[in-house]
Motif scaffolding. Structure first.
Motif, PDB file in Angstrom:
ATOM      1  N   PRO A   1       0.836  -1.210   0.000  1.00  0.00           N
ATOM      2  CA  PRO A   1       0.000   0.000   0.000  1.00  0.00           C
ATOM      3  C   PRO A   1       0.863   1.247   0.000  1.00  0.00           C
ATOM      4  O   PRO A   1       1.975   1.253   0.528  1.00  0.00           O
ATOM      5  CB  PRO A   1      -0.795  -0.133   1.315  1.00  0.00           C
ATOM      6  N   SER A   2       0.363   2.310  -0.612  1.00  0.00           N
ATOM      7  CA  SER A   2       1.132   3.554  -0.629  1.00  0.00           C
ATOM      8  C   SER A   2       1.183   4.167   0.761  1.00  0.00           C
ATOM      9  O   SER A   2       2.228   4.617   1.223  1.00  0.00           O
ATOM     10  CB  SER A   2       0.525   4.540  -1.632  1.00  0.00           C
ATOM     11  N   ARG A   3       0.065   4.197   1.466  1.00  0.00           N
ATOM     12  CA  ARG A   3       0.003   4.658   2.843  1.00  0.00           C
ATOM     13  C   ARG A   3      -1.103   3.905   3.555  1.00  0.00           C
ATOM     14  O   ARG A   3      -2.074   3.456   2.941  1.00  0.00           O
ATOM     15  CB  ARG A   3      -0.277   6.162   2.939  1.00  0.00           C
ATOM     16  N   LEU A   4      -1.001   3.768   4.860  1.00  0.00           N
ATOM     17  CA  LEU A   4      -2.069   3.171   5.658  1.00  0.00           C
ATOM     18  C   LEU A   4      -1.937   3.650   7.087  1.00  0.00           C
ATOM     19  O   LEU A   4      -0.870   4.095   7.525  1.00  0.00           O
ATOM     20  CB  LEU A   4      -2.031   1.649   5.588  1.00  0.00           C
ATOM     21  N   GLY A   5      -3.055   3.584   7.812  1.00  0.00           N
ATOM     22  CA  GLY A   5      -3.073   4.033   9.184  1.00  0.00           C
ATOM     23  C   GLY A   5      -2.614   2.959  10.150  1.00  0.00           C
ATOM     24  O   GLY A   5      -2.539   1.770   9.808  1.00  0.00           O
ATOM     25  N   PHE A   6      -2.348   3.392  11.385  1.00  0.00           N
ATOM     26  CA  PHE A   6      -1.858   2.456  12.391  1.00  0.00           C
ATOM     27  C   PHE A   6      -2.886   1.376  12.692  1.00  0.00           C
ATOM     28  O   PHE A   6      -2.536   0.190  12.804  1.00  0.00           O
ATOM     29  CB  PHE A   6      -1.499   3.212  13.675  1.00  0.00           C
ATOM     30  N   GLU A   7      -4.144   1.742  12.819  1.00  0.00           N
ATOM     31  CA  GLU A   7      -5.173   0.759  13.160  1.00  0.00           C
ATOM     32  C   GLU A   7      -5.309  -0.297  12.064  1.00  0.00           C
ATOM     33  O   GLU A   7      -5.460  -1.484  12.339  1.00  0.00           O
ATOM     34  CB  GLU A   7      -6.518   1.458  13.391  1.00  0.00           C
ATOM     35  N   GLU A   8      -5.229   0.161  10.801  1.00  0.00           N
ATOM     36  CA  GLU A   8      -5.305  -0.781   9.677  1.00  0.00           C
ATOM     37  C   GLU A   8      -4.116  -1.733   9.696  1.00  0.00           C
ATOM     38  O   GLU A   8      -4.250  -2.948   9.498  1.00  0.00           O
ATOM     39  CB  GLU A   8      -5.360  -0.006   8.359  1.00  0.00           C
TER      40      GLU A   8
ATOM     41  N   GLY B   1       3.346 -13.650  21.484  1.00  0.00           N
ATOM     42  CA  GLY B   1       4.416 -14.383  22.146  1.00  0.00           C
ATOM     43  C   GLY B   1       5.285 -13.527  23.037  1.00  0.00           C
ATOM     44  O   GLY B   1       5.998 -14.045  23.888  1.00  0.00           O
ATOM     45  N   SER B   2       5.264 -12.186  22.863  1.00  0.00           N
ATOM     46  CA  SER B   2       6.168 -11.332  23.623  1.00  0.00           C
ATOM     47  C   SER B   2       5.607  -9.927  23.723  1.00  0.00           C
ATOM     48  O   SER B   2       5.075  -9.379  22.748  1.00  0.00           O
ATOM     49  CB  SER B   2       7.545 -11.291  22.970  1.00  0.00           C
ATOM     50  N   LYS B   3       5.762  -9.325  24.903  1.00  0.00           N
ATOM     51  CA  LYS B   3       5.350  -7.933  25.068  1.00  0.00           C
ATOM     52  C   LYS B   3       6.263  -6.984  24.301  1.00  0.00           C
ATOM     53  O   LYS B   3       5.868  -5.852  23.988  1.00  0.00           O
ATOM     54  CB  LYS B   3       5.362  -7.561  26.557  1.00  0.00           C
ATOM     55  N   LEU B   4       7.493  -7.410  24.036  1.00  0.00           N
ATOM     56  CA  LEU B   4       8.456  -6.534  23.364  1.00  0.00           C
ATOM     57  C   LEU B   4       8.450  -6.672  21.848  1.00  0.00           C
ATOM     58  O   LEU B   4       9.373  -6.226  21.178  1.00  0.00           O
ATOM     59  CB  LEU B   4       9.861  -6.789  23.923  1.00  0.00           C
ATOM     60  N   TRP B   5       7.405  -7.309  21.312  1.00  0.00           N
ATOM     61  CA  TRP B   5       7.214  -7.257  19.859  1.00  0.00           C
ATOM     62  C   TRP B   5       6.586  -5.914  19.526  1.00  0.00           C
ATOM     63  O   TRP B   5       5.675  -5.444  20.235  1.00  0.00           O
ATOM     64  CB  TRP B   5       6.298  -8.385  19.391  1.00  0.00           C
ATOM     65  N   ALA B   6       7.040  -5.279  18.420  1.00  0.00           N
ATOM     66  CA  ALA B   6       6.502  -3.974  18.037  1.00  0.00           C
ATOM     67  C   ALA B   6       6.254  -3.912  16.539  1.00  0.00           C
ATOM     68  O   ALA B   6       7.038  -4.428  15.740  1.00  0.00           O
ATOM     69  CB  ALA B   6       7.459  -2.863  18.452  1.00  0.00           C
ATOM     70  N   LEU B   7       5.175  -3.261  16.177  1.00  0.00           N
ATOM     71  CA  LEU B   7       4.814  -3.108  14.765  1.00  0.00           C
ATOM     72  C   LEU B   7       5.656  -2.013  14.118  1.00  0.00           C
ATOM     73  O   LEU B   7       5.730  -0.887  14.617  1.00  0.00           O
ATOM     74  CB  LEU B   7       3.328  -2.748  14.655  1.00  0.00           C
ATOM     75  N   VAL B   8       6.310  -2.376  12.994  1.00  0.00           N
ATOM     76  CA  VAL B   8       7.095  -1.409  12.228  1.00  0.00           C
ATOM     77  C   VAL B   8       6.412  -1.068  10.914  1.00  0.00           C
ATOM     78  O   VAL B   8       6.293   0.097  10.534  1.00  0.00           O
ATOM     79  CB  VAL B   8       8.517  -1.947  11.959  1.00  0.00           C
ATOM     80  N   GLY B   9       5.954  -2.086  10.175  1.00  0.00           N
ATOM     81  CA  GLY B   9       5.339  -1.814   8.884  1.00  0.00           C
ATOM     82  C   GLY B   9       4.653  -3.034   8.322  1.00  0.00           C
ATOM     83  O   GLY B   9       4.698  -4.124   8.896  1.00  0.00           O
TER      84      GLY B   9
END
Length: 563
Positions: free
Chosen positions: A334-341, A353-361
């Motif tokens: 996608p060209s752009r998308l929001g955090f919730e999407e 599996g882990s609290k220290l997993w984080a969303l990057v893209g």
């Protein structure tokens, strides 16, 4: 006059043979004088072809056999099909041939037996193939990153199949399919359709000094035996040079210069002056073939609609085919998308599996939200890129992920940053805005962490804090953070962050994990533990576009969400 006399003599001879056959009771098999091939013929009107293999052949045209005074249906029969190369002038029927072949294959074969992929280097004629459930992707010539992914996946599949056949002692895919007792173990045939070779060469063909072109040649050399087949159209350039030597099955539509027919061993004097669209000539023999159309309306829109109708019928027919037997996908980023999407597309198993997993893209062949798990390995991650590339936005996305999972945050933002907006949020322990950070303050905050209640330190514009007082505390996170519930994420300019030979940022770089946003120099790859070639850098800065590396030596393109 001599040719007319020979034709008259031949007619007399054929009539005499037919009369003798009639007296002997031998039925006439065909008319001795067939009219010329029609200017167009519909796919449904083609006689059923005779096949030699276990799968039925897929017809796509009709061929004239003047020596036998007969015609036969031309079809793709995987019992003896290798690859197909077809040259021709613009508007001679090249793209329509590919649409007809794809539609006929989809109508004839189940998704479990056939997978399709398209590479459209023309005006989008192959986009209609995406309506076929057999089609994993249609890539255009301006989708560079997606084309690299597609060719890379095909190359991997070639190697996987070669290893599988060698391990079981099979000579080719036909033997493997015949020996497989379980239908789900049968390798599917894969057909790649490439429209306009002349459009490929100066665009996708130039990537990494021609690497993709070399991989196409590799598929032509080795693919047919393992069930990977290519059908390539183009102008005269596809009939000459290296590519023309990699298959014997070649045709030519109308060519701008009649002398070009010599490239497929045909004498131009034996080729008609006027050649209708869709009419092509086989190399060496010169046999004429008329490509079938999908409906009597010859407009591109009508042909695309016919492909869609075939796709709907095939989707209903093959609804029960499991996902494991369907073609791999190469989705469009996608060209752009929001955090919730993006959050809804996350890898749930990794996140849970882990609290220290984080969303990057969001990225991958089948779009999914990806990010690092900083509870595993060195608990550090670097976000690098030039100005206006979206570094702070990625850092904020990771911060929002941590807050949703109960991770407490310590934030450093020495310059104005979206990260400062998180001050006062529940779970945010401290937001430092100075260009120096007191070591004792950070030490006291980190003492509150444990593996069950981790703390993540997020630093924006990290190059401004290279020599800050809290550097030793940050270095301790990279060295001993895993067992203490600490994590470190820093974002900064690709030319300045983590530079030099020592310091807390260099220690964080040892994690070899990060995202390079719109990299402008090959050295940007060092920040995240990969090597970038010059063809991958220097493009215009596109906020939210980057290469994500999670430490497995397989970087991939992602679109980062707006946070």
């Amino acid at each position: 006059q001599q040719e007319e006399d020979e034709i008259t003599d031949l007619k007399v001879l054929v009539d005499a043979v037919n009369e003798a056959n009639e007296r002997l009771g031998i039925p006439e098999q065909h008319s001795p004088w067939l009219p010329a091939l029609p200017d167009s013929v519909e796919l449904d009107a083609l006689p059923a072809p005779q096949g030699a293999g276990p799968l039925p052949p897929a017809p796509y045209g009709i061929e004239d056999l003047p020596a036998q005074q007969a015609r036969r249906t031309v079809a793709i029969d995987f019992a003896d099909f290798g690859h197909l190369i077809v040259g021709g002038a613009p508007r001679s029927g090249r793209s329509q041939m590919l649409r007809t072949i794809a539609a006929s294959l989809a109508r004839t074969h189940s998704i479990a037996d056939l997978h399709l992929f398209g590479i459209d280097c023309g005006n989008g004629a192959l986009n209609a193939l995406t309506r076929l459930p057999h089609c994993g992707a249609v890539v255009s010539r301006n989708q560079t990153e997606r084309a690299v992914r597609l060719i890379g996946r095909l190359k991997q599949e070639l190697g996987r199949r070669q290893e599988l056949l060698a391990a079981d002692g099979f000579a080719d895919i036909a033997e493997q399919r015949a020996a497989a007792s379980d239908p789900e173990q049968k390798l599917p045939y894969t057909v790649v359709l490439l429209d306009r070779w002349e459009g490929w060469l100066p665009t996708l063909g130039e990537i990494n000094h021609g690497d993709l072109t070399d991989e196409i040649y590799g598929l032509l050399r080795e693919g047919a035996s393992v069930g990977i087949h290519l059908v390539i159209t183009g102008d005269r350039s596809v009939l000459t040079g290296r590519i023309s030597t990699l298959t014997e099955d070649k045709f030519a539509f109308r060519l701008p210069d009649r002398s070009d027919f010599s490239m497929i061993s045909l004498n131009a004097r034996n080729i008609p002056e006027d050649i209708e669209p869709g009419r092509m000539f086989r190399a060496e023999s010169g046999l004429e073939t008329q490509i079938a159309v999908l409906t009597d309306d010859l407009s591109g829109a009508a042909q695309a609609a016919a492909v869609a109708a075939i796709g709907e019928a095939a989707t209903e027919r093959d609804a029960a085919v499991p996902r494991s037997l369907r073609p791999f996908r190469v989705d469009v980023l996608p060209s752009r998308l929001g955090f919730e999407e993006a959050w809804e597309m996350r890898d749930v198993q990794a996140q849970e599996g882990s609290k220290l997993w984080a969303l990057v893209g969001v990225g991958g062949d089948e779009l999914m939200g990806f990010g690092p798990d900083l509870a595993d390995g060195i608990p550090a991650f670097i976000i690098g890129g030039p100005a206006k590339s979206g570094r702070s936005t990625v850092l904020k996305s990771m911060a929002l992920t941590y807050l949703q999972q109960g991770v407490r945050l310590v934030i450093a933002a020495p310059r104005p940053s979206p990260m400062r907006d998180l001050a006062g949020r529940e779970g945010v322990l401290q937001v430092f805005t100075e260009d120096d950070i007191d070591e004792d303050e950070v030490h006291d905050l980190l003492k509150q962490a444990s593996p069950d209640e981790p703390i993540a330190v997020l630093v924006d514009d990290a190059e401004m804090l290279t020599n800050c007082d809290a550097g030793d505390e940050f270095k301790a996170i990279a060295r001993r953070g895993a067992e203490r519930g600490w994590a470190l994420v820093l974002a900064g300019d690709e030319e300045e962050v983590a530079s030099g030979f020592s310091g807390w940022q260099v220690e964080a770089k040892k994690a070899r994990r990060g995202v390079a946003l719109s990299p402008q120099d090959p050295s940007a790859g060092d920040l995240i533990g990969i090597r970038l070639n010059r063809s991958s850098v220097g493009d215009q800065v596109q906020p939210g576009k980057g290469l994500l590396h999670l430490g497995d030596s397989e970087p991939f393109a992602v679109t980062t969400p707006l946070a």
